[in-house]
Design an enzyme around this catalytic site. Sequence first.
Site, PDB file in Angstrom:
ATOM      1  N   LYS A  70       0.789  -1.240   0.000  1.00 36.53           N
ATOM      2  CA  LYS A  70       0.000   0.000   0.000  1.00 36.53           C
ATOM      3  C   LYS A  70       0.819   1.287   0.000  1.00 36.53           C
ATOM      4  CE  LYS A  70      -4.256  -1.480   2.281  1.00 36.53           C
ATOM      5  NZ  LYS A  70      -5.111  -1.184   3.423  1.00 36.53           N
ATOM      6  N   ASP A 106     -10.292   2.921   2.056  1.00 36.11           N
ATOM      7  CA  ASP A 106     -10.483   2.406   3.423  1.00 36.11           C
ATOM      8  C   ASP A 106     -11.138   3.479   4.287  1.00 36.11           C
ATOM      9  OD1 ASP A 106      -9.329  -0.058   2.907  1.00 36.11           O
ATOM     10  OD2 ASP A 106      -7.320   0.610   3.470  1.00 36.11           O
TER      11      ASP A 106
END
Length: 279
Positions: A70, A106
């Site tokens: 990420k 997210d």
Amino acid sequence: MISGKSKVCGVMAYPVEHSMSPLMHNYYSEKTGTDLVYVPLKVEPGRVEEAVKGAYALNFTGMNVTVPHKQEVMKYLVDIDEDAKAIGAVNTLVRTDGGYKGYNTDAAGLKRAMTEAGIEIRDRTCILFGAGGAARAAACVLAKEGASVIYVLNRSLEKAEALSEIVNERFGRRIMLPMALDDYGKLECSSCLAVQTTSVGMHPNVDHAPVEDAEFYKKIDTAVDIVYTPMETKFMKYVRAAGGKAVGGLDMLIYQGVIAYELWNPETVFTREMIDGAR
Ligand code: ATR
């Protein structure tokens, strides 16, 4: 049916075998009648640049990116959304001219899950458990949505301090106050909103919670545990036993997927029934 016209997306991860994303996204394609296929992409550490360039060359519409890539993936993008920059991690790539743009769904997923659960953030005193990548996304949501103060409780005080510094600088005020988890007894608050982002309590360590003291949980009236395996964590049980409301991480997982899917297919319309069916 996959055809020559199908859009192709996937999830880059290592390992990737456990990922729920292919199941979830192919379910969305089926339910929304969208011609998009979604595949698992096992990308070894150190091969992220090749993978991003390869996916672009192969005309992938977009990708999800997860552990451990990420942060690394941010180096190989042509643009990064402001929220993703603030969070310091990207979990969704969207094809644009010349390369991919990075987003972090997210945080948006957590926000939407909280909204759907009727959880208000504005002017709330918050407790954030954890100071890792997931905590950073949660801290950005809480700060952006108007929390009055966020106590960040973490096993390592240094990491809580580092996260607080980043968030306080971004929001231009001392909204985050770091504390060592062991000092939880010193926390003076009542009717708090708590967000649990540590891996404590995650399968297979289901018999653990970040604080093992039933009395402490009386300070919390609403809580979100972003862990979704198990669906009901020991942390949630503590909160409920103390009279509070607790929701698990499954909705955040579902909404981060829905938001990514909408980025790849802005014309897709999700109904409540489709989203509920993803559970
Ligand atoms: P993620 O990206 O999922 O947030 P991470 O960056 O590895 O993962 O962060 C994991 C978080 O869980 C950290 O806050 C970590 O605390 P430390 O910063 O002290 O390492 C927390 N954590 C993991 N295991 C823990 C444990 N047994 N007790 C308390 N906190 C724990």
